[in-house]
Design a protein around this motif. Structure first.
Motif, PDB file in Angstrom:
ATOM      1  N   ALA A 534       0.932  -1.049   0.057  1.00  0.00           N
ATOM      2  CA  ALA A 534       0.272  -0.055   0.003  1.00  0.00           C
ATOM      3  C   ALA A 534       0.960   1.111   0.131  1.00  0.00           C
ATOM      4  CB  ALA A 534      -0.344   0.110   1.047  1.00  0.00           C
ATOM      5  N   ARG A 536       3.252   2.168  -1.882  1.00  0.00           N
ATOM      6  CA  ARG A 536       3.956   1.959  -3.084  1.00  0.00           C
ATOM      7  C   ARG A 536       2.910   2.284  -4.080  1.00  0.00           C
ATOM      8  NH1 ARG A 536       6.570  -2.802  -2.448  1.00  0.00           N
ATOM      9  NH2 ARG A 536       5.043  -4.237  -2.804  1.00  0.00           N
ATOM     10  N   TRP A 537       1.442   2.060  -3.394  1.00  0.00           N
ATOM     11  CA  TRP A 537       0.356   3.523  -4.197  1.00  0.00           C
ATOM     12  C   TRP A 537       0.353   4.154  -4.460  1.00  0.00           C
ATOM     13  CZ3 TRP A 537      -3.892  -0.494  -1.574  1.00  0.00           C
ATOM     14  CH2 TRP A 537      -3.418  -1.695  -1.741  1.00  0.00           C
ATOM     15  N   ALA A 700      -0.332  -6.440  -6.444  1.00  0.00           N
ATOM     16  CA  ALA A 700      -0.510  -4.820  -6.070  1.00  0.00           C
ATOM     17  C   ALA A 700      -0.453  -4.163  -6.922  1.00  0.00           C
ATOM     18  CB  ALA A 700       0.825  -5.938  -5.124  1.00  0.00           C
ATOM     19  N   GLU A 701       0.635  -4.657  -7.809  1.00  0.00           N
ATOM     20  CA  GLU A 701       1.074  -3.609  -8.686  1.00  0.00           C
ATOM     21  C   GLU A 701       0.141  -3.341  -9.747  1.00  0.00           C
ATOM     22  OE1 GLU A 701       2.445  -6.102  -8.385  1.00  0.00           O
ATOM     23  OE2 GLU A 701       4.520  -5.548  -7.683  1.00  0.00           O
ATOM     24  N   GLY A 704      -2.271  -0.863  -8.093  1.00  0.00           N
ATOM     25  CA  GLY A 704      -1.579   0.566  -7.538  1.00  0.00           C
ATOM     26  C   GLY A 704      -2.412   1.140  -8.903  1.00  0.00           C
ATOM     27  N   ARG A 705      -2.401   0.646 -10.415  1.00  0.00           N
ATOM     28  CA  ARG A 705      -2.763   1.216 -11.517  1.00  0.00           C
ATOM     29  C   ARG A 705      -3.999   1.967 -11.619  1.00  0.00           C
ATOM     30  NH1 ARG A 705      -0.064  -3.052 -14.216  1.00  0.00           N
ATOM     31  NH2 ARG A 705       1.827  -2.470 -14.275  1.00  0.00           N
TER      32      ARG A 705
END
Length: 708
Positions: A534, A536-537, A700-701, A704-705
């Protein structure tokens, strides 16, 4: 003067030689008798002490086992008053010097005194005598001699769980004094006999030969032979052959008195062993046989049936929700209930007309019925139905009508198992299958149960280290604002990809983690990894940073260190506490509402949000919103699924949304699967939602977008 070897000289010489020889022989006999006496005295003392010692061990073992069984439930609930009552009663027994009751960590919880002076101390280490190791007695009891006392340590078990220890110290002073009295009596009697023989020798050497022979014969017949018989009888008693001690011939003399005393002592040992055996093999509450008696009877029956090719049924009966009775009405009412249930099971067996049925209390609220029959499965099915009906009949205790039910597992020899241990295991598995089927019913053991258990054991084994092996990962299901369709956060979901079985459903491995105690480690790892993801979001300008929602298991909450664990993870990851939401089910709160309230208060003080998951499926979900400090509720997917078809689900969902708004609590709808559900929830004012219609779980990646 020339010496002549006359007849007189020869006679005198022969007489002298005979007298001297007889004197030497008699002296030799006296010396040998003295040695025999000393050997018999030492051997007799040691033998009596061994008998007393063994008797003390048997009695102490029974006392320790009885005390361990008695304090199991009080120790589990830390009922110091009941523990003290049992400890003091035991301490009043003859030869008992002290009584200690300790918890599973070896800390003393009671010492038999009124003020419990040694409460909290660790059980003292015992220094062995001359390095002698401890003796292992039946039932897991450890015996050690130290400081002149017999120290007995017995584990306290509740089912398969060890909840503590009991230790007794017994003195054998009384037995040692009895042995000394016995030794002095034997020594006195033999000394008197020996002195009489010496006086006869001094009174007339002319009669020494005849009286010597008579004396030797008399000594052998009247002293040595009876004492030898006593020694043989003592060895027989030591070996458990008590009948040989009863066959001793009692005479009307000192040896006869000794024989009578020895016979009475042997009878006393028999009585004590019988009493100890009765205590060891009988359940003190119901009067039924206990687990030990059942085990020996089952082994014996199997040996008999293996020779005759017969069948045997073992029924494992477990009462449902007995803990509720103990918690609400008290353990004394629970004990009365167990006694009544035992009587009902016995009556059901009698009404069924099954010959040779054996009933035992296996432990706690578990009973076992063992019986051989020709058509054993049919008879077992009929008996199980009769027992369930008898148990479920209303029972009046303490002016209350109680209704309980039972679950029964049945296994059959030789179809299901060939050993006693396997039969008990199979019946136990079948009983749990009956509980899983809704309780109040019975199930027969089947091979599928074994396969299910083996699969569960394998999964439990493979689950250990699965994260380190890279088999576990996190996916994130986005949560959307239903008013504008913007992604505002995501729920972390744990995934396990087994190298052979593929993707294992969380509904399976989470339960295994809970039962095996691995959920704490896994839960902390999920907590920290989800926070790192989270962080890195991206955070769009002018909007609130996306949050991450993480599920917390009831076990994590019950450990009491959840706030500390969350605070530590926040510090290590650097995540803003306002971006973290923890989700807990109503079940976790119901276990200990006071503890849950305290934990939620501390978490909210950190800035962490607390959401109530699966809302509406608990016992009193709406009432929790008044008593438990939460920031949001997630309406369970079971209500959303039939939202368009069931007016009741629609009304309940609408009511929860309205009430949450009035209380200032966030509402999230789970399981939105189609456009109609989405539009209806947005129309009714539900602010947030998640489901496959809005977005599936993503790495997760990728998730995040959605926030960029």
């Amino acid at each position: 003067m020339t010496f002549r070897w006359t007849l007189r000289a020869q006679m005198l010489g022969w007489v002298t030689l005979c007298v001297g020889t007889m004197a030497l022989i008699f002296a030799g006999l006296i010396w040998r008798e003295q040695r025999s006496f000393l050997a018999m005295r030492e051997g007799g003392d040691a033998l009596v002490l061994d008998v007393v010692r063994d008797g003390l061990q048997q009695r102490g073992s029974a006392l320790a086992n009885q005390l361990a069984n008695a304090v199991a439930n009080p120790l589990y609930f830390l009922d110091l008053e009941r523990i003290g009552e049992y400890a003091r009663n035991t301490n009043q027994q003859a030869d008992v010097e002290y009584v200690l009751v300790a918890d599973a960590q070896g800390r003393i919880v009671h010492d038999g005194s009124r003020d419990i002076a040694r409460f909290g101390e660790s059980l003292p280490e015992l220094v062995p005598v001359d390095g002698a190791p401890a003796e292992a007695l039946r039932g897991g009891i450890e015996a050690r001699w130290a400081d002149g006392l017999l120290h007995l340590s017995a584990p306290v078990r509740l089912g398969e769980q060890r909840v503590g220890w009991v230790r007794l110290g017994l003195s054998m002073d009384e037995g040692a004094r009895a042995a000394q009295v016995w030794s002095r009596t034997v020594e006195t009697r033999l000394a008197e006999t020996r002195a009489a023989h010496v006086r006869w020798l001094l009174g007339g050497l002319a009669l020494i030969a005849g009286f010597g022979l008579v004396g030797v014969y008399s000594l052998r017949r009247n002293v040595l032979k009876p004492i030898r018989s006593l020694a043989e009888a003592a060895l027989a008693v030591e070996g458990g052959r008590y009948a040989e001690a009863r066959n001793l011939t009692a005479r009307d003399d000192e040896i006869g008195d000794l024989t009578k005393v020895f016979s009475r002592m042997a009878e006393s040992v028999v009585r004590h062993e019988r009493d100890i055996r009765r205590i060891a093999y009988t359940d003190p509450l119901t009067g039924l046989g206990n687990r030990l008696a059942l085990s020996e009877s089952l082994e014996s029956r199997l040996l008999t049936l293996q020779a005759s090719s017969g069948e045997l049924a073992l029924m494992f009966i477990d009462l449902d929700d007995i803990k509720r009775v103990n918690d609400t009405l008290g353990h004394h009412v629970g004990d009365e209930l167990l006694v009544d249930v035992a009587a009902r099971i016995r009556s059901a067996c009698a009404e069924e007309g099954i010959d040779g049925a054996e009933l035992a209390r296996f432990g706690g609220d578990e009973f076992v019925v063992l019986f051989p029959e020709a058509d054993v499965r049919q008879r077992a099915e009929s008996l199980a139905g009769r027992i369930l009906a008898a148990i479920s009949a209303p029972l009046t205790l303490q002016d209350r009508d109680l209704v309980v039910s039972g679950s029964i597992g049945i296994t059959v020899f030789p179809d299901d198992a060939a050993s006693a241990a396997q039969m008990v295991k199979n019946a136990d598995m079948a009983m749990y299958q009956a509980k899983a089927a809704g309780k109040g019913c019975f199930r027969f053991y089947s091979l599928a149960l074994d396969e299910e258990v083996e699969r569960r054991v394998r999964l439990e084994h493979d689950l250990r280290g699965a994260w380190e092996r890279g088999e576990m990962s996190l996916a994130f299901q986005p949560i959307f604002d239903l008013t504008d369709g913007r992604a505002v956060g995501a729920e972390a979901l744990l995934r396990w990809t087994h190298p052979e079985l593929g993707l294992v459903p969380p509904s399976i491995f989470i339960g295994i983690a809970e039962d095996s105690g691995q959920v704490e480690v896994i839960g902390h790892r999920v907590l920290e990894e989800a926070m790192r993801a989270a962080v890195r979001w991206p955070v769009p300008n002018g909007t609130r940073a996306p949050f991450v929602a993480i599920n917390v298991s009831p076990r994590q909450l019950s450990l009491g260190n959840l706030p500390e664990a969350v605070e530590g993870a926040l510090q290590r990851t650097g995540l803003d506490p306002n971006r973290l939401h923890l989700e807990l089910t109503e079940t976790a709160i119901l276990r200990d509402e006071a503890q849950a309230t305290a934990a939620f208060t501390r978490l909210r003080a950190l800035g962490v949000g607390v959401w109530l998951d699966d809302f509406g499926t608990g016992f009193s979900g709406l009432s929790h919103l008044r008593r438990v400090p939460v920031d949001g509720v997630k309406i369970d997917r079971s209500f959303i699924t039939d939202l368009l078809r069931d007016p009741n689900d629609l009304a309940l969902t609408t009511g929860v949304i309205a009430m949450a708004h009035s209380l200032g609590v966030t509402v999230v709808a789970e399981g939105i699967e189609n456009e109609g559900q989405h539009d209806l929830l947005r129309e009714r004012g539900c602010p947030l939602g998640q489901g496959f219609y809005l977005g599936r779980p993503l790495p997760a990646e990728d998730v995040g977008r959605l926030f960029g």
